[in-house]
Design a protein around this motif. Structure first.
Motif, PDB file in Angstrom:
ATOM      1  N   GLU A 138       2.309   1.739  -3.442  1.00 26.78           N
ATOM      2  CA  GLU A 138       1.308   2.255  -4.389  1.00 26.78           C
ATOM      3  C   GLU A 138       1.103   3.749  -4.182  1.00 26.78           C
ATOM      4  N   ARG A 139       1.077   4.149  -2.913  1.00 28.02           N
ATOM      5  CA  ARG A 139       0.897   5.581  -2.637  1.00 28.02           C
ATOM      6  C   ARG A 139       2.094   6.375  -3.142  1.00 28.02           C
TER       7      ARG A 139
ATOM      8  N   ARG B  10       3.557   9.780  -9.881  1.00 34.40           N
ATOM      9  CA  ARG B  10       2.816   9.988 -11.131  1.00 34.40           C
ATOM     10  C   ARG B  10       2.163  11.368 -11.150  1.00 34.40           C
ATOM     11  N   SER B  11       1.553  11.752 -10.033  1.00 34.41           N
ATOM     12  CA  SER B  11       0.909  13.067  -9.948  1.00 34.41           C
ATOM     13  C   SER B  11       1.933  14.178 -10.125  1.00 34.41           C
TER      14      SER B  11
ATOM     15  N   LYS C 100       4.034   5.512  -5.697  1.00 35.98           N
ATOM     16  CA  LYS C 100       3.919   5.543  -7.161  1.00 35.98           C
ATOM     17  C   LYS C 100       2.898   6.586  -7.610  1.00 35.98           C
ATOM     18  N   GLU C 101       1.763   6.631  -6.912  1.00 37.10           N
ATOM     19  CA  GLU C 101       0.699   7.570  -7.264  1.00 37.10           C
ATOM     20  C   GLU C 101       1.180   9.004  -7.070  1.00 37.10           C
TER      21      GLU C 101
ATOM     22  N   SER D 290       0.819  -1.195   0.000  1.00 39.38           N
ATOM     23  CA  SER D 290       0.000   0.000   0.000  1.00 39.38           C
ATOM     24  C   SER D 290       0.863   1.259   0.000  1.00 39.38           C
TER      25      SER D 290
END
Length: 275
Positions: free
Chosen positions: A239-240, A246-247, A242-243, A236
């Motif tokens: 993923e945060r 990406r942002s 990576k997000e 988790s």
């Protein structure tokens, strides 16, 4: 006759070893037996009348001896024999139930601190002596005696008995009494009695083993669950991350496109001005 200027001594009769010696008007401790050092005192209150007494402190079983007391001067010698009898009344008997034996109940009686060797027996309430299953009288480290005597009581025999220990010199004794209710006596076939004891014990051991296995399995499941939870937490977090990355890239790209557009507009405006 005064004994102030005499030699007065107390000896152990069996080997003439010196217990206490008085000579030349004072006590002489040079040749005294080590066992009596610091424990003897010659009482001289009546020495002018030819009378003395020996005091022995901290009396021990080994002091149980025959002694020789003598008076010696340059012209005379007199002696007398004295037997010292040491005695000690031990502790009150302690009675304990040790379990089942030979279709009855094994009962033990213990006592210690006796001197000389005592007599120990069982008897009923009418004073009749009862046979014992075993008897042991042994010396302790301090020279006193301890006793252990066992009796097996059956439902048909006496259920209320006393254990007594007697000092033969003092003709005194200590006594303790025990009474056992009928319900404590084993009944029926001895194998059935043994089975009745073994089965509950096996059931208890089985329950204990099952509980231990359950605890072990529960611990493994908890450990595995903790590992899965930790793994999910790490995924988790990744993923945060990576997000967020990406942002950030999209934001920077948008800023780049906006800056690029503004640059194109400025360049076009400058070209028109030149025309």
């Amino acid at each position: 006759m005064s004994a102030e200027n005499m030699e007065v001594g107390w000896l152990r009769s069996q080997d003439s070893a010196v217990v206490h010696l008085y000579r030349d008007g004072k006590d002489q401790y040079g040749g005294q037996m080590p066992e009596y050092q610091g424990r003897t005192e010659l009482l001289k209150d009546d020495i002018t009348d030819g009378k003395v007494s020996l005091r022995i402190r901290d009396v021990q079983p080994s002091d149980d001896e025959q002694y020789t007391c003598f008076f010696q001067s340059s012209v005379s010698y007199e002696e007398a024999l004295l037997e010292l009898q040491v005695t000690d009344l031990g502790s009150a008997p302690v009675i304990s139930v040790e379990g089942h034996q030979d279709g009855g109940i094994r009962v033990m009686c213990r006592s210690s601190g006796w001197y000389p060797q005592p007599e120990v027996r069982w008897r009923d309430l009418q004073g009749r002596l009862l046979p014992s299953a075993s008897e042991e009288i042994t010396p302790e480290a301090n020279g006193l005696f301890q006793t252990e005597i066992v009796i097996v009581l059956t439902e048909e025999s006496n259920q209320k008995v006393s254990c007594f220990v007697r000092n033969p010199r003092l003709n005194q004794e200590r006594e303790s009494v025990i009474s056992i209710a009928e319900l404590f006596f084993p009944r029926g076939n001895p194998w059935m009695v043994a089975l009745g004891v073994i089965l509950p014990l096996l059931a208890g051991l089985t329950a204990l083993a099952s509980y231990c296995f359950w605890r072990q399995r529960r611990a493994k499941e908890t450990l595995q669950s903790d590992k899965e939870s930790e793994k999910e937490t790490l995924l988790s977090e990744r993923e945060r991350e990576k997000e967020a990355l990406r942002s950030e890239m999209e934001r920077q790209k948008a800023e780049y496109e906006a800056a690029k557009g503004e640059f194109s507009d400025v360049q076009g405006l400058e070209q028109r001005k030149e025309q």
